[in-house]
Design an enzyme around this catalytic site. Structure first.
Site, PDB file in Angstrom:
ATOM      1  N   ALA A   8      41.247  47.324  26.176  1.00  0.00           N
ATOM      2  CA  ALA A   8      41.130  45.837  26.142  1.00  0.00           C
ATOM      3  C   ALA A   8      41.319  45.227  27.474  1.00  0.00           C
ATOM      4  CB  ALA A   8      42.792  45.470  25.502  1.00  0.00           C
ATOM      5  N   CYS A   9      40.265  44.278  27.636  1.00  0.00           N
ATOM      6  CA  CYS A   9      40.025  43.638  29.314  1.00  0.00           C
ATOM      7  C   CYS A   9      40.763  42.217  29.186  1.00  0.00           C
ATOM      8  CB  CYS A   9      38.573  43.750  29.600  1.00  0.00           C
ATOM      9  SG  CYS A   9      37.610  42.579  28.713  1.00  0.00           S
ATOM     10  N   THR A  10      40.753  41.543  30.088  1.00  0.00           N
ATOM     11  CA  THR A  10      41.308  40.311  30.181  1.00  0.00           C
ATOM     12  C   THR A  10      40.539  39.146  29.262  1.00  0.00           C
ATOM     13  OG1 THR A  10      40.197  39.792  32.359  1.00  0.00           O
ATOM     14  CG2 THR A  10      42.409  40.286  32.562  1.00  0.00           C
ATOM     15  N   THR A  16      35.774  45.424  27.604  1.00  0.00           N
ATOM     16  CA  THR A  16      36.415  46.227  26.629  1.00  0.00           C
ATOM     17  C   THR A  16      35.673  47.172  25.690  1.00  0.00           C
ATOM     18  OG1 THR A  16      37.933  44.334  26.190  1.00  0.00           O
ATOM     19  CG2 THR A  16      37.490  45.776  24.372  1.00  0.00           C
TER      20      THR A  16
END
Length: 105
Positions: A8-10, A16
């Protein structure tokens, strides 16, 4: 070895999915069974089953944000890194996971 994890990325888009792909490829290349759930802008994909989590030897959380359902991994050995590490050094990360599992035996 069985590995599960979450990427999970920002922003929940590129990193992601890149992290998921890199980790899965590295895990398979090393001969492990690996399943990586993604949490992004379109929600949760490839959601891990409770059976996969229960059978896992280790959990890799490649996340730049708080992930949903982290409590599912309570009691499991967890390695938490940024998505950048998963993208840039997936083979080393999988090797580290194997070391952690082997130390606990």
């Amino acid at each position: 070895m069985k590995i599960v994890g979450v990427a999970a990325c920002t922003v929940g888009i590129a990193h992601t999915y890149i992290a998921q792909e890199k980790l899965e490829n590295a895990g398979k290349k090393a001969g492990h069974e690996i399943h990586i759930e993604t949490q992004g802008t379109i929600g949760i994909e490839n959601e891990l089953t409770q059976k996969q989590i229960d059978e896992a030897d280790i959990v890799i959380l490649a996340a730049d944000v708080k992930i949903a359902g982290r409590e599912r991994f309570d009691g499991k050995r967890i390695i938490q890194v940024t998505t950048e590490i998963a993208v840039k050094s997936p083979n080393k990360l999988v090797e580290k996971a194997a070391e952690v599992v082997n130390q606990k035996k």
